[in-house]
Design a protein around this motif. Structure first.
Motif, PDB file in Angstrom:
ATOM      1  N   CYS A  80       0.818  -1.221   0.000  1.00 24.09           N
ATOM      2  CA  CYS A  80       0.000   0.000   0.000  1.00 24.09           C
ATOM      3  C   CYS A  80       0.850   1.269   0.000  1.00 24.09           C
ATOM      4  N   GLY A  84       1.146   4.077  -2.818  1.00 27.62           N
ATOM      5  CA  GLY A  84       0.725   5.416  -2.407  1.00 27.62           C
ATOM      6  C   GLY A  84       1.796   6.459  -2.664  1.00 27.62           C
ATOM      7  N   ALA A  93       2.025  11.169   0.582  1.00 27.73           N
ATOM      8  CA  ALA A  93       1.731   9.821   1.090  1.00 27.73           C
ATOM      9  C   ALA A  93       2.148   9.681   2.545  1.00 27.73           C
TER      10      ALA A  93
END
Length: 164
Positions: A80, A84, A93
């Motif tokens: 993730c 991101g 992010a």
């Protein structure tokens, strides 16, 4: 306490640096290749450091068995965060990750989840999360707002007349 603060700051720097490196690796391979590489190298480095500093005590586990699998969460973290950072850029992010960590940390402390000692919820804690979130929002929107105001200033003349 000073050592704890220093370690937390250093950890934050490592996380930001790692996420930037991971995003650059992901430009050339898939997110799953990046995740596997990161976690494999992390495993090898932590195994070597653990053996060097702790020897055979490295394998003495006293935590509840379900906590042993927390490393599996690292797959989600790396996948993730890597994507991101690549999509949003490192500062955006990381700032959103920071807000998320603070919010969920407050929630889990307050609820006493995952074996944590329950900490009383205070409005000051909520206000702190909201202030940090507002700061992140200002950090994220600041350049856009300034650019918007600059373009408006260019389209309005000195005498107040609208150009173009």
């Amino acid at each position: 306490m000073a050592i704890g603060i220093l370690l937390a700051l250093l950890g934050g720097a490592f996380v930001c640096l790692q996420n930037t490196f991971n995003a650059n690796v992901k430009k050339h391979v898939s997110v799953w290749s990046t995740t596997a590489l990161v976690l494999l190298l992390g495993f090898l480095a932590s195994l070597a450091a653990g053996l060097a500093f702790e020897g055979s005590r490295l394998f003495e586990f006293e935590a509840q068995p379900w906590f042993w699998f927390s490393g599996i969460l690292g797959v989600g973290v790396v996948a993730c965060v890597t994507q991101g950072v690549q999509i949003l850029g490192p500062s955006r992010a990381i700032s959103l990750i920071m807000v998320s960590q603070i919010f969920f940390g407050l929630m889990w402390d307050t609820l006493g989840w995952f074996g944590l000692e329950k900490v009383a919820f205070t409005w000051q804690s909520l206000l702190g999360v909201l202030l940090i979130s507002g700061g992140v929002l200002l950090f994220q929107l600041g350049p856009r707002l300034e650019q918007h105001h600059a373009s408006k200033r260019k389209s309005v003349g000195v005498d107040g007349s609208v150009k173009g």
